[in-house]
Design a protein around this motif. Structure first.
Motif, mmCIF file in Angstrom:
data_model
loop_
_atom_site.group_PDB
_atom_site.id
_atom_site.type_symbol
_atom_site.label_atom_id
_atom_site.label_comp_id
_atom_site.label_asym_id
_atom_site.label_seq_id
_atom_site.Cartn_x
_atom_site.Cartn_y
_atom_site.Cartn_z
ATOM 1 N N THR A 443 -34.162 61.662 -6.641
ATOM 2 C CA THR A 443 -33.080 60.747 -6.979
ATOM 3 C C THR A 443 -31.753 61.336 -6.522
ATOM 4 O OG1 THR A 443 -34.293 60.040 -8.956
ATOM 5 C CG2 THR A 443 -31.945 59.491 -8.854
ATOM 6 N N LYS A 444 -30.914 60.500 -5.931
ATOM 7 C CA LYS A 444 -29.594 60.967 -5.518
ATOM 8 C C LYS A 444 -28.708 61.133 -6.749
ATOM 9 C CE LYS A 444 -25.780 59.973 -2.359
ATOM 10 N NZ LYS A 444 -25.247 59.039 -1.335
ATOM 11 N N LYS A 445 -28.072 62.283 -6.849
ATOM 12 C CA LYS A 445 -27.213 62.588 -7.994
ATOM 13 C C LYS A 445 -25.755 62.560 -7.549
ATOM 14 C CE LYS A 445 -29.028 63.722 -11.296
ATOM 15 N NZ LYS A 445 -29.630 62.933 -12.400
ATOM 16 N N ALA A 446 -24.963 61.781 -8.261
ATOM 17 C CA ALA A 446 -23.542 61.651 -7.959
ATOM 18 C C ALA A 446 -22.735 62.612 -8.828
ATOM 19 C CB ALA A 446 -23.086 60.206 -8.208
ATOM 20 N N PRO A 447 -21.502 62.926 -8.433
ATOM 21 C CA PRO A 447 -20.660 63.816 -9.241
ATOM 22 C C PRO A 447 -20.446 63.311 -10.663
ATOM 23 C CG PRO A 447 -19.729 63.545 -7.053
ATOM 24 C CD PRO A 447 -20.852 62.577 -7.152
ATOM 25 N N SER A 448 -20.516 61.995 -10.847
ATOM 26 C CA SER A 448 -20.284 61.415 -12.169
ATOM 27 C C SER A 448 -21.524 61.420 -13.061
ATOM 28 C CB SER A 448 -19.780 59.973 -12.027
ATOM 29 O OG SER A 448 -20.708 59.189 -11.291
ATOM 30 N N ASP A 449 -22.687 61.799 -12.518
ATOM 31 C CA ASP A 449 -23.920 61.843 -13.301
ATOM 32 C C ASP A 449 -23.874 62.995 -14.305
ATOM 33 O OD1 ASP A 449 -24.934 59.662 -12.012
ATOM 34 O OD2 ASP A 449 -26.141 60.811 -10.586
ATOM 35 N N GLU A 450 -24.829 62.986 -15.237
ATOM 36 C CA GLU A 450 -24.929 64.077 -16.192
ATOM 37 C C GLU A 450 -24.986 65.406 -15.441
ATOM 38 O OE1 GLU A 450 -24.983 64.429 -19.572
ATOM 39 O OE2 GLU A 450 -24.305 62.354 -19.646
ATOM 40 N N PRO A 451 -24.202 66.393 -15.860
ATOM 41 C CA PRO A 451 -24.118 67.629 -15.078
ATOM 42 C C PRO A 451 -25.388 68.455 -15.064
ATOM 43 C CG PRO A 451 -22.910 67.843 -17.141
ATOM 44 C CD PRO A 451 -23.289 66.404 -17.021
ATOM 45 N N VAL A 452 -26.210 68.344 -16.117
ATOM 46 C CA VAL A 452 -27.422 69.169 -16.215
ATOM 47 C C VAL A 452 -28.618 68.276 -16.498
ATOM 48 C CG1 VAL A 452 -28.553 71.071 -17.429
ATOM 49 C CG2 VAL A 452 -26.061 71.098 -17.123
ATOM 50 N N VAL A 453 -29.718 68.507 -15.776
ATOM 51 C CA VAL A 453 -30.962 67.799 -16.061
ATOM 52 C C VAL A 453 -31.960 68.804 -16.632
ATOM 53 C CG1 VAL A 453 -30.628 66.054 -14.286
ATOM 54 C CG2 VAL A 453 -31.848 68.152 -13.719
ATOM 55 N N SER A 454 -32.822 68.335 -17.508
ATOM 56 C CA SER A 454 -33.826 69.219 -18.102
ATOM 57 C C SER A 454 -35.145 68.472 -18.220
ATOM 58 C CB SER A 454 -33.365 69.715 -19.479
ATOM 59 O OG SER A 454 -33.138 68.624 -20.350
ATOM 60 N N HIS A 455 -36.232 69.232 -18.133
ATOM 61 C CA HIS A 455 -37.571 68.655 -18.223
ATOM 62 C C HIS A 455 -38.486 69.625 -18.956
ATOM 63 C CE1 HIS A 455 -36.918 65.256 -15.475
ATOM 64 N NE2 HIS A 455 -36.240 66.095 -14.725
ATOM 65 N N THR A 456 -39.502 69.085 -19.574
ATOM 66 C CA THR A 456 -40.574 69.875 -20.164
ATOM 67 C C THR A 456 -41.897 69.329 -19.646
ATOM 68 O OG1 THR A 456 -39.337 70.398 -22.174
ATOM 69 C CG2 THR A 456 -41.725 70.564 -22.297
ATOM 70 N N TYR A 457 -42.774 70.202 -19.160
ATOM 71 C CA TYR A 457 -44.050 69.749 -18.598
ATOM 72 C C TYR A 457 -45.173 70.619 -19.152
ATOM 73 C CZ TYR A 457 -47.549 68.200 -15.257
ATOM 74 O OH TYR A 457 -48.684 67.671 -14.681
#
Length: 490
Positions: A443-457
């Motif tokens: 997914t393309k991430k823009a400067p205005s998107d949430e600054p940090v992404v997190s996942h649990t797998y």
């Protein structure tokens, strides 16, 4: 940071409402006494259960291209020693990240000028040499420095014996009578000449005056007089509220263990907050008292013993354009030691500059790091969980490969400062013919998107997790990530 001068700060002068920033006097006042807290505790090592490999390839898309072609290096894989035998079933492999210059006790003035400023990057000065904190151990001092310290001790003792520090100026209020009767004089809560901490304080005054002993003694006298006139000892215990907590706050430590103080002058663009601080003389005095109290409380938490840290790392956010102009004017008159304490960075370089001195996990999220406010909840990670930095070159794709050697639950968080990239995550099983699991579609991430992404797998079969960042731009990007492994039994 201003020269390491323990002089009292000058009174604050309210800045004009049009730019909504603290005055330079207040900025200098906030920075006159640079000290530190004990270093943070070492984080406990995590169990090794994975291999991490970072590879680089050509980007699949290009949004911006510089003139000419960009040559792409082949994928690089640097392997560390193999994993230890069970139960530690993980190894870590990674390509080298950008080398960081570790410098202590420098003030980083992160200059983010107002939007309307014209070509701000041309106005930002640069330090030639970064400040390196001097040792306070007697064995590390030169012969001349040791002689100067010994001479200053003697002069301070004479001043204590003859009560030179307690002579009142005309109109000065009666206070600290018990201290005066006992002949004990303190600076930052540390009695002079009582133990080794006193030497650290005396060395600060000596260095501020190029080891000129008489000048240093005069400076000590002036500082003590100012502290009495301002009522510092009583001020520490006053309840001045917490409405300025977003303007000045302590958060984390730099790479050398110095506590970091953030001075966010941009908060005063809020007209209501600005009025509370500077609407009239009484409010200005109250704000100055709060600022001095904040610094004094921080200083008093230090032990000041010679092997320890004895400075604060000051970060200035959104300094106004006239601050840079004023610095440019006074720069020729500053010593090289003083100049080396200042580091300025424009908006596009703020995070990169901070990371040279402060690890990303210690930098607040709003300034490019991974650390959330202490009042917020992040159950998976804390400020003590280390992060890895990777520079993603222009028009390249960076892949972080986490190879899993046993069943576990893997949690990670990731950000690219400023985004403008695509990010995706997938799990590739080792079993032949098994299907790849798409954890996060690219997914393309823009400067205005949430600054940090997190996942649990939940990894219930052996394989590898691929975290892919595709940078199609013509600019370098800073990728920051960290992960944790939990057992199914946890």
């Amino acid at each position: 940071m201003a020269d390491e001068t323990p002089n009292p700060p000058p009174p604050a002068v309210a800045p004009p409402p049009s730019d909504g920033h603290l005055s330079l006097a207040a900025a200098v006042a906030a920075d006159k006494e640079e000290e530190s807290q004990p270093p943070p505790p070492e984080p406990a090592p995590a169990a090794a259960v994975v291999t991490v490999t970072v590879t680089e390839s050509e980007s699949t898309a290009k949004e911006e291209e510089e003139e000419g072609s960009l040559s792409q290096p082949p994928p690089v894989k640097e392997e560390l020693p193999p994993p230890p035998p069970p139960p530690a079933a993980v190894e870590v492999k990674t390509t080298s990240t950008q080398e960081q210059e570790v410098v202590s006790a420098a003030a980083v003035a992160v200059a983010v000028p107002p939007v309307e400023s014209e070509k701000p990057t041309k106005q930002i000065p640069h330090s030639v040499v970064s400040f390196k904190e001097e040792s306070n151990l007697l064995s590390d001092l030169s012969d001349s420095e040791r002689r100067a310290l010994q001479e200053l001790r003697q002069l301070v003792q004479e001043a204590l014996d003859t009560k030179q520090f307690t002579q009142k100026q005309e109109g000065q209020a009666e206070e600290n009578k018990e201290e005066e009767r006992e002949g004990e004089i303190s600076i930052w809560g540390i009695p002079l000449l009582k133990d080794d901490r006193s030497d650290v304080i005396l060395l600060k005054f000596l260095r501020a005056r190029d080891f000129k002993v008489r000048d240093s003694l005069l400076m000590i006298k002036n500082t003590i007089q100012w502290r009495k006139q301002f009522g510092i000892d009583a001020l520490v215990n006053e309840d001045l509220g917490d409405e300025w907590d977003k303007v000045v706050f302590m958060h984390g430590y730099d790479r050398e263990g110095h506590p970091v103080c953030y001075n966010v002058y941009g908060e005063f663009q809020n007209k209501e907050l600005y009025a509370k601080a500077f609407a009239d003389e009484e409010k200005r005095d109250n704000f100055l008292k709060w600022r001095v109290q904040f610094l004094e409380k921080g200083i008093r938490k230090l032990d000041f013993y010679p092997p320890g840290v004895s400075t604060l790392f000051q970060v200035f956010i959104n300094v106004p354009w006239w601050y840079l102009a004023f610095y440019a004017i006074i720069n020729p008159f500053l010593t090289q030691r003083t100049k080396s304490k200042f580091v300025f960075a424009g908006p596009s370089k703020s995070a990169e500059t901070l990371f040279k001195y402060i690890s990303p996990e210690q930098v607040p999220v709003q300034y490019g790091g991974l650390s959330v406010d202490y009042c917020d909840c992040n159950p998976d990670f804390s400020i003590s969980d280390p992060a890895t930095e990777v520079t993603v070159k222009p028009a390249t794709k960076q892949t972080v490969e986490i190879i899993v050697y046993e069943k576990c639950i893997l949690t990670w968080e990731l950000r690219v400062v400023g985004w403008e990239v695509s990010y995706g995550a997938e799990f590739v099983p080792n079993a032949e013919g098994a299907y790849t699991v798409n954890i996060q579609k690219a997914t393309k991430k823009a400067p205005s998107d949430e600054p940090v992404v997190s996942h649990t797998y939940k990894v219930d079969e052996l394989g590898k997790i691929l975290l892919t960042v595709d940078n199609p731009t013509s600019k370098k990007k800073k990728l920051i990530y960290r992960f944790k492994i939990k057992s199914f039994l946890d």
